[in-house]
Write a protein that holds these residues in place. Structure first.
Motif: not given
Length: 214
Positions: A112-136
């Motif tokens: 799940a994508l939340y924000r962006y940060t260029p810290e450390g000199g790279d393009h970094n995406l701030i995210v959370k891992h997860g899954n769908w609540k139901c199968a599919g």
């Protein structure tokens, strides 16, 4: 002697005459009795001819007597017409999806994508891992359930990225550049949009595809 004989002869004649009278009277009485018996209202004492009952006609063995009347059909539902097809039973509907299990394993390629940060000199995406609540395949429109804490994953400058609504118009996937993605995420932080990603060499994201959720 002559007188005695004369008296005897006279007595015999009287007796013969009496017998004749009786014979005539008896014949008349018999005829009269027959007429009285045959005539209506004959008097008592008349001789009547006995009436013989008719001989019953024997019924052949095994024959069944015909019913006096046809049996009445009992009331009830009318019989189904020939060729009528019974209404088929409805098929049971699809089984309802079981309640979502929030403890299901984390998908290895969904974030799940939340924000962006260029810290450390790279393009970094701030995210959370997860899954769908139901199968599919893509959750079937079910909400994405991120778990754990936020983390960041670097993304390559040359990564192949596709996006759908609300980043671009429509539900079809359309290619976008990294800079277009960063501009949208910066303007809409904490959206939590689901993406399927793949890590290339050096642990950088080389493929990022938004999953459309209506």
């Amino acid at each position: 002697m002559s007188a005695v004989r004369s008296r005897r002869r006279a007595r015999g004649q009287v007796a013969l005459a009496a017998l004749g009278v009786c014979a005539v009277l008896g014949l008349t009485a018999c005829q009269g009795g027959d007429d009285a018996a045959g005539a209506p209202g004959g008097g008592a004492g008349s001789v009547s001819t006995p009436v013989t009952a008719p001989t019953p006609v024997p019924v052949p063995t095994g024959a069944t007597a015909a019913p006096s009347a046809m049996p009445t059909k009992p009331p009830g539902k009318p019989a189904t017409k020939p060729g009528a097809t019974a209404t088929p039973a409805k098929k049971p509907g699809p089984t309802a999806t079981a309640a979502c299990d929030h403890t299901m394993p984390i998908a290895p390629d969904l974030i799940a994508l939340y924000r962006y940060t260029p810290e450390g000199g790279d393009h970094n995406l701030i995210v959370k891992h997860g899954n769908w609540k139901c199968a599919g395949p893509d959750g079937g429109g079910a909400p994405f359930a991120p778990v754990g804490t936020e983390t960041f994953i670097p993304i390559a400058e040359t990564a192949k990225i596709t996006a759908t609504a609300p980043i671009v118009s429509g539900s079809a996937s359309k290619p976008v550049t990294l800079h277009e993605l960063i501009a949208w995420v910066t303007a809409h932080p904490d959206s939590g949009l689901p993406f399927r990603y793949h890590l290339g060499a050096g642990g950088f994201i080389d493929t990022l595809d938004e999953v459309y959720v209506p």
